[in-house]
Design a protein around this motif. Sequence first.
Motif, mmCIF file in Angstrom:
data_model
loop_
_atom_site.group_PDB
_atom_site.id
_atom_site.type_symbol
_atom_site.label_atom_id
_atom_site.label_comp_id
_atom_site.label_asym_id
_atom_site.label_seq_id
_atom_site.Cartn_x
_atom_site.Cartn_y
_atom_site.Cartn_z
ATOM 1 N N ARG A 430 0.846 -1.188 0.000
ATOM 2 C CA ARG A 430 0.000 0.000 0.000
ATOM 3 C C ARG A 430 0.880 1.237 0.000
ATOM 4 O O ARG A 430 2.060 1.184 0.357
ATOM 5 C CB ARG A 430 -0.909 0.056 1.240
ATOM 6 C CG ARG A 430 -1.849 -1.111 1.418
ATOM 7 C CD ARG A 430 -2.757 -0.888 2.615
ATOM 8 N NE ARG A 430 -3.605 0.266 2.411
ATOM 9 C CZ ARG A 430 -4.796 0.214 1.812
ATOM 10 N NH1 ARG A 430 -5.258 -0.932 1.367
ATOM 11 N NH2 ARG A 430 -5.532 1.300 1.659
ATOM 12 N N ASP A 510 -6.101 3.198 6.996
ATOM 13 C CA ASP A 510 -6.150 1.846 6.457
ATOM 14 C C ASP A 510 -4.809 1.138 6.634
ATOM 15 O O ASP A 510 -4.765 -0.085 6.784
ATOM 16 C CB ASP A 510 -6.508 1.887 4.964
ATOM 17 C CG ASP A 510 -7.931 2.388 4.734
ATOM 18 O OD1 ASP A 510 -8.745 2.283 5.662
ATOM 19 O OD2 ASP A 510 -8.206 2.888 3.623
ATOM 20 N N ALA A 514 -4.336 -2.515 8.246
ATOM 21 C CA ALA A 514 -3.706 -3.609 7.508
ATOM 22 C C ALA A 514 -2.562 -4.219 8.307
ATOM 23 O O ALA A 514 -2.357 -5.441 8.294
ATOM 24 C CB ALA A 514 -3.205 -3.100 6.154
ATOM 25 N N ARG A 540 -10.860 -10.135 8.903
ATOM 26 C CA ARG A 540 -10.334 -9.609 7.633
ATOM 27 C C ARG A 540 -11.265 -8.528 7.075
ATOM 28 O O ARG A 540 -10.803 -7.495 6.591
ATOM 29 C CB ARG A 540 -10.195 -10.745 6.619
ATOM 30 C CG ARG A 540 -9.549 -10.303 5.298
ATOM 31 C CD ARG A 540 -9.575 -11.437 4.286
ATOM 32 N NE ARG A 540 -8.863 -12.601 4.766
ATOM 33 C CZ ARG A 540 -7.542 -12.779 4.639
ATOM 34 N NH1 ARG A 540 -6.806 -11.837 4.054
ATOM 35 N NH2 ARG A 540 -6.970 -13.872 5.088
#
Length: 581
Positions: A430, A510, A514, A540
């Motif tokens: 990411r 995020d 993660a 998840r």
Amino acid sequence: MTQVFALSVPTDIPWRRVCASGDMHDADPCDLAVPPRWRSSIALFRYDPEDSFQPYSDLHVTYLKLTVTLTPFAPELDIQLGRREVDALAPAFPCYGALLHVTVAPPEDQRAGLSHQAYPYFLDVEPKKRELYELVTDTGEVLSGSTSALSVGKSQGALQTTELYNLNHGWNFGMSASGSGPVGGGSGSGFVGVSETRGSVSSSGYQSTDIRTADQSTERRELHSHTTQLSQMYNLFQAFHVGTNRTLFLMEPRPHVRQSEATFIQGPRALEGMQEVFLVVVRPKAIKELCVGAVLETAHLLKQEIEVFEEDTARVEFRLTAKAPNLDKTIKKDSGEGEAEDTVHYDAPPDFEIVGYDVTLIKTERVIEGPIVDHDKKHLSVRGKVSWRFEEGKLKGGEYEDIYRDGHLHADVRVHLRSTQAMVEEKATRMFLAARQLCCCTKTPNREDITAITYERALPRPFTTGFTAASPAHLRESRALAAELRRELERSLSSPARLAFGARTYRSSDALAANAATLLGERLDRPAVVPGAQLGLSWRELLGEVDELGERLGLTDEAAARLRHDAIEHALRLARQERRR
């Protein structure tokens, strides 16, 4: 007005600081409580030339110098964590690119009824660009850099460029020795080297000599009015939007350049140091003060350990040829035909399995069927069938012409293999932008200095980082990652996924979710348990992106962010409990 172009001595600009990032100040140097070491900062300096250097009757020229410090982003979390969780959730994220937005406007009390044409604007900026000129070889590179010296012309509005080219003029080495003895002495010397010039240099057969005698002191008086020094980083650079009241600077690291694998800041160094920009602002004389805002956005990569399977390929050659025999056994016309078939087998090597194949046809004639490929994880077979034909044609020279029609089926089958044992590698999955703001206005209230997350996005695929050796594959991977980062930086400026400054921090990002998900391991796909909420989601799904979580549960972004905030804390508590067992 005094003549601007008078032969006055160039003045070294005496900069005066206007404002700087407040959380970087250390109020008590002796209390050992220092501001965060790894946090980007911004400082603004200003200088107004004397009236004798003002070339316009209705406008005023102001010089601004903006100094930004690019550092890794080291988040500080207010969660009670163990050491393992701290290392996983709050590492130092190296900077892999930056966007610097600078805006100039009148003070707040003078904006009412003022048209955009009457706003102050940037007449010139420096530096404007630094580019990488890559030669046809994989290792030949020439990077244009910037000098530290900067001079302002007599017109007060034009800056002499600071861009230069990094030329490679080769190398040479020499040594000499001498000695003496009872009957005499001797000496020797030797030199070895390569003389070359690489870069933006051209030469031709025409040669001319131009001898000029100049008085440098007089020349400086004629050309320069003010001088200053700029601190530069050795990186790619591009400026935009001169002529408006806002300007944008894009900073990128050099692609596929080997760097140290680890430094004292927990990660590979990508883009660090100070970058200064010089800005020439023109404003109407009725506007006495300037309101300057700057936002520095640094790009960072989230790296996670993921399972990677080694991939390989093998080639299976299938060559089936059916040659027609001579069936001429009588005085009449003879003919006949037949078929031929074949099968080729391939077995996968140990620790590998077959996951697919590609077929390339090379030669096909009189094919009945094929190539037909059958496979499982360990075995692959290629089969096919062709026909042949013999016949006698026209009568030539008292004999019938023999016609052979052979059958051919030639093909290459490229078998795709994947290892059965996974390897754990660190990959970039990411990217996100961490933003810092500086507002220098006369009536601006005290703003809290925060590091906001303004953009987040999952990369299209995991990218390898931290190369230890140069190879074509590593260069291609590095180029692909650099190109993807540039696309994301450009896309972030107008993307609907862009977040308002202050709407999200790393604590609600995020990227943190993660990272927290990776700590759960095998529990990631189990039902999530959050006190006070009946969700019916797995960990998840609950630790996924805020936008997707809000759409799945019909929540607003704010409510989804609060829910995930609680989920992160419960997930970390669960991970610690599992680790202690």
